[in-house]
Design a protein around this motif. Sequence first.
Motif, PDB file in Angstrom:
ATOM      1  N   VAL A   1      -5.277 -12.549  10.125  1.00 59.40           N
ATOM      2  CA  VAL A   1      -5.055 -11.140  10.458  1.00 59.40           C
ATOM      3  C   VAL A   1      -3.843 -10.957  11.368  1.00 59.40           C
ATOM      4  O   VAL A   1      -3.239  -9.878  11.407  1.00 59.40           O
ATOM      5  CB  VAL A   1      -6.306 -10.522  11.105  1.00 59.40           C
ATOM      6  CG1 VAL A   1      -7.460 -10.508  10.128  1.00 59.40           C
ATOM      7  CG2 VAL A   1      -6.689 -11.255  12.391  1.00 59.40           C
ATOM      8  N   GLU A   2      -3.483 -12.006  12.092  1.00 61.90           N
ATOM      9  CA  GLU A   2      -2.319 -11.915  12.981  1.00 61.90           C
ATOM     10  C   GLU A   2      -1.018 -11.712  12.206  1.00 61.90           C
ATOM     11  O   GLU A   2       0.005 -11.341  12.794  1.00 61.90           O
ATOM     12  CB  GLU A   2      -2.207 -13.186  13.836  1.00 61.90           C
ATOM     13  CG  GLU A   2      -3.334 -13.373  14.828  1.00 61.90           C
ATOM     14  CD  GLU A   2      -4.603 -13.920  14.187  1.00 61.90           C
ATOM     15  OE1 GLU A   2      -5.652 -13.878  14.843  1.00 61.90           O
ATOM     16  OE2 GLU A   2      -4.529 -14.387  13.024  1.00 61.90           O
ATOM     17  N   THR A   3      -1.050 -11.948  10.902  1.00 63.80           N
ATOM     18  CA  THR A   3       0.154 -11.783  10.086  1.00 63.80           C
ATOM     19  C   THR A   3       0.311 -10.355   9.567  1.00 63.80           C
ATOM     20  O   THR A   3       1.245 -10.075   8.816  1.00 63.80           O
ATOM     21  CB  THR A   3       0.136 -12.751   8.888  1.00 63.80           C
ATOM     22  OG1 THR A   3      -0.973 -12.421   8.026  1.00 63.80           O
ATOM     23  CG2 THR A   3      -0.015 -14.193   9.356  1.00 63.80           C
ATOM     24  N   ALA A   4      -0.577  -9.458   9.949  1.00 69.17           N
ATOM     25  CA  ALA A   4      -0.506  -8.073   9.481  1.00 69.17           C
ATOM     26  C   ALA A   4       0.791  -7.409   9.940  1.00 69.17           C
ATOM     27  O   ALA A   4       1.360  -7.749  10.988  1.00 69.17           O
ATOM     28  CB  ALA A   4      -1.702  -7.281   9.995  1.00 69.17           C
ATOM     29  N   THR A   5       1.243  -6.441   9.169  1.00 66.97           N
ATOM     30  CA  THR A   5       2.414  -5.654   9.565  1.00 66.97           C
ATOM     31  C   THR A   5       2.063  -4.798  10.779  1.00 66.97           C
ATOM     32  O   THR A   5       0.886  -4.645  11.123  1.00 66.97           O
ATOM     33  CB  THR A   5       2.846  -4.732   8.416  1.00 66.97           C
ATOM     34  OG1 THR A   5       1.823  -3.744   8.213  1.00 66.97           O
ATOM     35  CG2 THR A   5       3.070  -5.513   7.131  1.00 66.97           C
ATOM     36  N   PRO A   6       3.049  -4.207  11.443  1.00 67.18           N
ATOM     37  CA  PRO A   6       2.739  -3.327  12.578  1.00 67.18           C
ATOM     38  C   PRO A   6       1.794  -2.182  12.213  1.00 67.18           C
ATOM     39  O   PRO A   6       1.026  -1.715  13.060  1.00 67.18           O
ATOM     40  CB  PRO A   6       4.117  -2.798  12.985  1.00 67.18           C
ATOM     41  CG  PRO A   6       5.069  -3.878  12.574  1.00 67.18           C
ATOM     42  CD  PRO A   6       4.499  -4.425  11.303  1.00 67.18           C
ATOM     43  N   GLU A   7       1.823  -1.742  10.941  1.00 68.58           N
ATOM     44  CA  GLU A   7       0.919  -0.678  10.502  1.00 68.58           C
ATOM     45  C   GLU A   7      -0.499  -1.195  10.257  1.00 68.58           C
ATOM     46  O   GLU A   7      -1.430  -0.401  10.168  1.00 68.58           O
ATOM     47  CB  GLU A   7       1.441  -0.032   9.216  1.00 68.58           C
ATOM     48  CG  GLU A   7       2.792   0.656   9.358  1.00 68.58           C
ATOM     49  CD  GLU A   7       3.960  -0.320   9.318  1.00 68.58           C
ATOM     50  OE1 GLU A   7       5.073   0.085   9.720  1.00 68.58           O
ATOM     51  OE2 GLU A   7       3.757  -1.477   8.901  1.00 68.58           O
ATOM     52  N   GLY A   8      -0.632  -2.515  10.116  1.00 66.17           N
ATOM     53  CA  GLY A   8      -1.948  -3.098   9.897  1.00 66.17           C
ATOM     54  C   GLY A   8      -2.196  -3.631   8.501  1.00 66.17           C
ATOM     55  O   GLY A   8      -3.300  -4.060   8.188  1.00 66.17           O
ATOM     56  N   ILE A   9      -1.170  -3.639   7.636  1.00 68.49           N
ATOM     57  CA  ILE A   9      -1.339  -4.158   6.274  1.00 68.49           C
ATOM     58  C   ILE A   9      -1.292  -5.687   6.312  1.00 68.49           C
ATOM     59  O   ILE A   9      -0.370  -6.277   6.863  1.00 68.49           O
ATOM     60  CB  ILE A   9      -0.252  -3.620   5.336  1.00 68.49           C
ATOM     61  CG1 ILE A   9      -0.333  -2.094   5.242  1.00 68.49           C
ATOM     62  CG2 ILE A   9      -0.389  -4.245   3.946  1.00 68.49           C
ATOM     63  CD1 ILE A   9       0.793  -1.459   4.444  1.00 68.49           C
ATOM     64  N   ILE A  10      -2.322  -6.290   5.679  1.00 69.67           N
ATOM     65  CA  ILE A  10      -2.398  -7.754   5.716  1.00 69.67           C
ATOM     66  C   ILE A  10      -2.076  -8.391   4.371  1.00 69.67           C
ATOM     67  O   ILE A  10      -1.632  -9.537   4.306  1.00 69.67           O
ATOM     68  CB  ILE A  10      -3.779  -8.202   6.221  1.00 69.67           C
ATOM     69  CG1 ILE A  10      -3.776  -9.688   6.522  1.00 69.67           C
ATOM     70  CG2 ILE A  10      -4.890  -7.840   5.277  1.00 69.67           C
ATOM     71  CD1 ILE A  10      -4.863 -10.112   7.445  1.00 69.67           C
ATOM     72  N   ALA A  11      -2.317  -7.664   3.279  1.00 70.11           N
ATOM     73  CA  ALA A  11      -2.052  -8.212   1.946  1.00 70.11           C
ATOM     74  C   ALA A  11      -2.150  -7.101   0.920  1.00 70.11           C
ATOM     75  O   ALA A  11      -2.655  -6.009   1.194  1.00 70.11           O
ATOM     76  CB  ALA A  11      -3.049  -9.326   1.616  1.00 70.11           C
TER      77      ALA A  11
END
Length: 213
Positions: free
Chosen positions: A13-23
């Motif tokens: 989850v730490e790889t999510a974009t600043p908006e919160g998109i993970i995949a």
Amino acid sequence: MVVLNDKLIFPPVETATPEGIIAIGGDLSTERLLLAYRSGIFPWYSEGEPIVWWCPDPRFVLFPEKLRVTKSMQSVLNNGTFRFTINRAFTKVLQNCKTITRKEQEGTWITPAIEHAYTQLHEQGFAHSAEAWMNGELVGGLYGIRLGNVFFGESMFSKQSNASKFAFINYVRQLQKEKVALIDCQVYTAHLESLGAGMISRNKFLALLADNL
């Protein structure tokens, strides 16, 4: 951006974009959805788009003991205008959440694929609904996923003033009796903030999941 394939796995989850998109991508199988919720991840996308998976930071949640009920709303709860039920009309609640007109929102994120997937989750005992009835008609409600002592709220609707609040408050009180410790509201809404929801960090949210699933 990570594109999912057939493997039942999500990136950290730490790889999510600043908006919160993970995949993006993958499917809405029961197995993948349950893995997602257990990992603090949820799907949210529009029809015609690939599936988008989210794990925002901060996270909007409600601790049941912090539920806020105004005097006027308590009067609504007591005056017999509405009748409350649980899991009596899951399909109808889902359909109403899909079709209800919302201010400043075009279309719906509840696609036919979402509708099918969450109906399957309901049939398997994971997805639940709470309903508000008025004169025998369904006028408000909500649905979401229950895993352990966590409820993941997905959507709610109202056809009469205070109907969704009526269903929500009654359901939160029932969940509290059942020892649910956390209600995931996902992203901010003023409606849920007025009922006591607030922001916590993603790390705190994930720690609470680990303690309560």
